[in-house]
Design a protein around this motif. Structure first.
Motif, PDB file in Angstrom:
ATOM      1  N   THR A 109       0.823  -1.220   0.000  1.00 38.38           N
ATOM      2  CA  THR A 109       0.000   0.000   0.000  1.00 38.38           C
ATOM      3  C   THR A 109       0.851   1.262   0.000  1.00 38.38           C
ATOM      4  OG1 THR A 109      -0.308   0.304   2.407  1.00 38.38           O
ATOM      5  CG2 THR A 109      -1.785  -1.238   1.299  1.00 38.38           C
ATOM      6  N   SER A 127      -5.286  -1.514  -7.926  1.00 37.86           N
ATOM      7  CA  SER A 127      -6.201  -1.188  -6.830  1.00 37.86           C
ATOM      8  C   SER A 127      -6.487  -2.419  -5.977  1.00 37.86           C
ATOM      9  CB  SER A 127      -7.504  -0.614  -7.383  1.00 37.86           C
ATOM     10  OG  SER A 127      -7.270   0.560  -8.135  1.00 37.86           O
ATOM     11  N   MET A 128      -6.680  -3.553  -6.635  1.00 40.39           N
ATOM     12  CA  MET A 128      -6.952  -4.784  -5.897  1.00 40.39           C
ATOM     13  C   MET A 128      -5.753  -5.200  -5.043  1.00 40.39           C
ATOM     14  SD  MET A 128      -9.000  -7.110  -8.690  1.00 40.39           S
ATOM     15  CE  MET A 128      -8.877  -8.556  -7.613  1.00 40.39           C
ATOM     16  N   GLN A 130      -3.601  -3.274  -3.645  1.00 41.69           N
ATOM     17  CA  GLN A 130      -3.587  -2.434  -2.452  1.00 41.69           C
ATOM     18  C   GLN A 130      -4.676  -2.846  -1.471  1.00 41.69           C
ATOM     19  OE1 GLN A 130      -3.557   1.792  -3.491  1.00 41.69           O
ATOM     20  NE2 GLN A 130      -1.328   1.732  -3.441  1.00 41.69           N
ATOM     21  N   TRP A 131      -5.844  -3.180  -1.977  1.00 40.50           N
ATOM     22  CA  TRP A 131      -6.939  -3.576  -1.090  1.00 40.50           C
ATOM     23  C   TRP A 131      -6.580  -4.849  -0.327  1.00 40.50           C
ATOM     24  CZ3 TRP A 131     -10.673  -7.401  -0.252  1.00 40.50           C
ATOM     25  CH2 TRP A 131     -11.788  -7.005   0.507  1.00 40.50           C
ATOM     26  N   TYR A 183     -13.682  -4.110   7.125  1.00 39.70           N
ATOM     27  CA  TYR A 183     -12.952  -3.646   5.945  1.00 39.70           C
ATOM     28  C   TYR A 183     -13.853  -3.628   4.716  1.00 39.70           C
ATOM     29  CZ  TYR A 183      -8.577  -3.191   3.236  1.00 39.70           C
ATOM     30  OH  TYR A 183      -7.553  -2.762   2.441  1.00 39.70           O
ATOM     31  N   THR A 187     -15.391  -0.385   2.551  1.00 38.80           N
ATOM     32  CA  THR A 187     -15.156  -0.296   1.106  1.00 38.80           C
ATOM     33  C   THR A 187     -16.461  -0.108   0.342  1.00 38.80           C
ATOM     34  OG1 THR A 187     -13.257  -1.790   1.367  1.00 38.80           O
ATOM     35  CG2 THR A 187     -14.075  -1.435  -0.865  1.00 38.80           C
ATOM     36  N   LEU A 209     -11.394   1.051  -3.169  1.00 46.02           N
ATOM     37  CA  LEU A 209     -10.414   0.019  -2.824  1.00 46.02           C
ATOM     38  C   LEU A 209      -9.127   0.630  -2.284  1.00 46.02           C
ATOM     39  CD1 LEU A 209     -10.787  -2.370  -5.917  1.00 46.02           C
ATOM     40  CD2 LEU A 209     -11.596  -2.807  -3.596  1.00 46.02           C
ATOM     41  N   THR A 210      -8.629   1.675  -2.948  1.00 51.22           N
ATOM     42  CA  THR A 210      -7.335   2.232  -2.565  1.00 51.22           C
ATOM     43  C   THR A 210      -7.435   3.213  -1.402  1.00 51.22           C
ATOM     44  OG1 THR A 210      -7.514   3.949  -4.267  1.00 51.22           O
ATOM     45  CG2 THR A 210      -6.391   1.924  -4.873  1.00 51.22           C
ATOM     46  N   ALA A 213      -7.693   1.000   1.816  1.00 48.31           N
ATOM     47  CA  ALA A 213      -6.365   0.423   2.026  1.00 48.31           C
ATOM     48  C   ALA A 213      -5.330   1.487   2.365  1.00 48.31           C
ATOM     49  CB  ALA A 213      -5.921  -0.326   0.767  1.00 48.31           C
ATOM     50  N   SER A 243     -10.456   5.170   7.598  1.00 46.96           N
ATOM     51  CA  SER A 243      -9.585   4.029   7.319  1.00 46.96           C
ATOM     52  C   SER A 243      -8.299   4.087   8.121  1.00 46.96           C
ATOM     53  CB  SER A 243      -9.258   3.971   5.821  1.00 46.96           C
ATOM     54  OG  SER A 243     -10.432   3.865   5.049  1.00 46.96           O
ATOM     55  N   THR A 343      -4.693   0.426   8.409  1.00 50.28           N
ATOM     56  CA  THR A 343      -3.843   0.102   7.263  1.00 50.28           C
ATOM     57  C   THR A 343      -2.826   1.201   6.969  1.00 50.28           C
ATOM     58  OG1 THR A 343      -5.489   1.055   5.771  1.00 50.28           O
ATOM     59  CG2 THR A 343      -5.654  -1.295   6.202  1.00 50.28           C
TER      60      THR A 343
END
Length: 478
Positions: A109, A127-128, A130-131, A183, A187, A209-210, A213, A243, A343
């Protein structure tokens, strides 16, 4: 050590990473961006290799030593970064080392990148990554723990690596589930809010997502400034602040302990840092940069305070050109970071708070040498062992930052850029004043310099000691 158990867990993690690649592969087919093969091939390879490794290494559980735990966590992060780099390599956009650099930046991240733009499927994969990295690869370990047959509590402790850790539920598996539910809920809620604020579906999903994260990858080269929307900025600022909060506080609130959550010492300090920095920066920007628009100064200051405290790294302006006071405050916020149990990166607010209290106590003892004072966090007395570990962590943090800067300077990187890049990667913010915030800077680094920054990202994500311990001779003896 127990290689079979370590291989079993790594196999599951690699297979899960391969399965995740099928989502951007499907998007590539849907939008016909021409990169479906760049995902299907590494996905198939990871699924096959991971599944075979997992199946062949299954067996009866065995006692897992603390060395096994640390090695498993570190190797897990390296493994997903290697597997996750496959689409970048096969896309033809990057060399293998550059692809590994971008993949590590995603899963940790950190959010640095060597490219300003990419096709939709690669944007979604970034993006995924990082998530997934945000919630922690260790949660995959926890999910497969019953199949492997060892205690997941050790893995959770090694990943958390935060002071005053507190289980939300008696069983570690239930704790992991709670964290995942929180989480996922954050999101989904943020994506819905961004849609209402005016973002398109693809942009809203990626930024949700980002943001959760606290990673900071955007679908636009100009980051959030490209949308030029106060509503979007307000939603994202709120999302980043939420977050960067300790997820345990959400669990307390749901269980009816809202007052306890809202009066948490670290949480109150975290909010105070953001709000006070926002006020000072808004006044400074109004005085030196935006004299005709105090509201714009406040808007910019709030967003960047939230973004850089949490280590997200989104931007709504070129803050590298702001006045020195504002830049200095943002650097301090990046170093402190968000709350433990979130995170975010950085030292963490709870550590900074306890270090400040310890310094004040030392000053008090100089005047009152016979005084006996306890270090407290809220109503809890901090054990002396933890006080010592906080000082040790801070020393190692500074030493690592110095070493990283010198290693970058060894590659003939100018000292300011060397410090900025090491600072950005160790604090997993991905941005810093100067060239260290520009993708072209990272793309122009030699491969060995990029690998140094990868190590700093991993150290920052796993909070130093989890990685450093396996580099000591004592770890490999007996």
């Amino acid at each position: 050590m127990h290689p079979r158990i370590i291989a079993n867990v790594l196999g599951a993690v690699v297979a899960a990473t391969g399965a995740a690649m099928l989502i951007p592969a499907a998007l590539s087919r849907l939008v016909s961006d021409g990169y479906a093969g760049a995902f299907f091939l590494p996905a198939a390879a990871a699924l096959l290799a991971g599944t075979l490794t997992f199946a062949l290494s299954r067996g009866r559980g065995a006692y897992l030593s603390i060395r096994d735990v640390f090695l498993m966590v570190v190797l897990g992060w390296v493994a997903v970064a290697i597997v996750g780099s496959g689409p970048f390599v096969l896309s033809g956009l990057m060399s293998p080392v550059e692809a590994f650099f971008n993949s590590m930046a995603g899963f940790t991240t950190t959010g640095v990148s060597t490219v300003k733009s990419a096709p939709p499927s690669l944007l979604l994969w970034r993006s995924m990554s990082q998530w997934v990295g945000g919630i922690g690869i260790v949660l995959l370990f926890v999910a497969v723990a019953p199949l492997v047959g060892f205690g997941a509590a050790q893995l959770y402790s090694a990943e958390a690596a935060t002071p005053l850790t507190e289980r939300l539920t008696p069983r570690i598996r239930d704790t992991a589930k709670v964290l995942v539910y929180i989480y996922a809920a954050l999101t989904a809620g943020l994506a819905a809010a961004l849609l209402v604020a005016g973002m398109g579906l693809f942009d809203a999903v990626n930024h949700a997502l980002t943001t959760v994260a606290t990673g900071g990858y955007s679908t636009r080269p100009g980051s959030i400034a490209a949308f030029d929307s106060p509503a979007v900025e307000l939603v994202l600022a709120a999302g980043m602040i939420l977050s960067g909060t300790n997820f345990a506080l959400y669990f307390q609130a749901v269980r009816g302990r809202l007052r306890e959550a809202l009066t948490n010492a670290e949480y109150l300090t975290y909010l105070a840092l953001i709000l006070s920095a926002t006020a000072v920066m808004a006044a400074s920007l109004y005085a030196f940069d935006y004299q005709d628009s105090p509201l714009r100064a406040l808007r910019l200051a709030l967003f960047q305070s939230a973004s850089l405290t949490t280590g997200t790294g989104f931007s709504t302006a070129d803050w590298d050109s702001w006045d020195p006071l504002s830049q200095g405050l943002l650097m301090v916020l990046m170093a402190i970071g968000g709350c433990a149990g979130s995170t975010s990166g950085g030292i963490k607010v709870v550590r900074a708070l306890l270090l400040a209290k310890n310094a004040l106590q030392d000053a008090f003892r100089m005047v009152h040498p016979r005084a006996v004072t306890a270090l407290k966090l809220g109503r809890k007395v901090v054990p002396e062992r933890l006080r010592a570990s906080l000082l040790g962590f801070f020393f190692v943090y500074v030493a690592t930052l110095v070493a990283g800067t010198l290693l970058m300077a060894l590659h003939q990187v100018p000292l300011g850029a060397a410090f900025g890049s090491a600072f950005a990667c160790l604090n997993i913010t991905g941005v810093a004043p100067g060239p260290a915030g520009d993708p072209a800077f990272y793309a122009g680094l030699p491969a060995t310099a990029q690998l140094v920054l990868c190590l700093l990202m991993l150290l920052g994500r796993l909070e130093l000691f989890t990685v450093l311990v396996i580099l000591t001779p004592a770890f490999w003896r007996g």
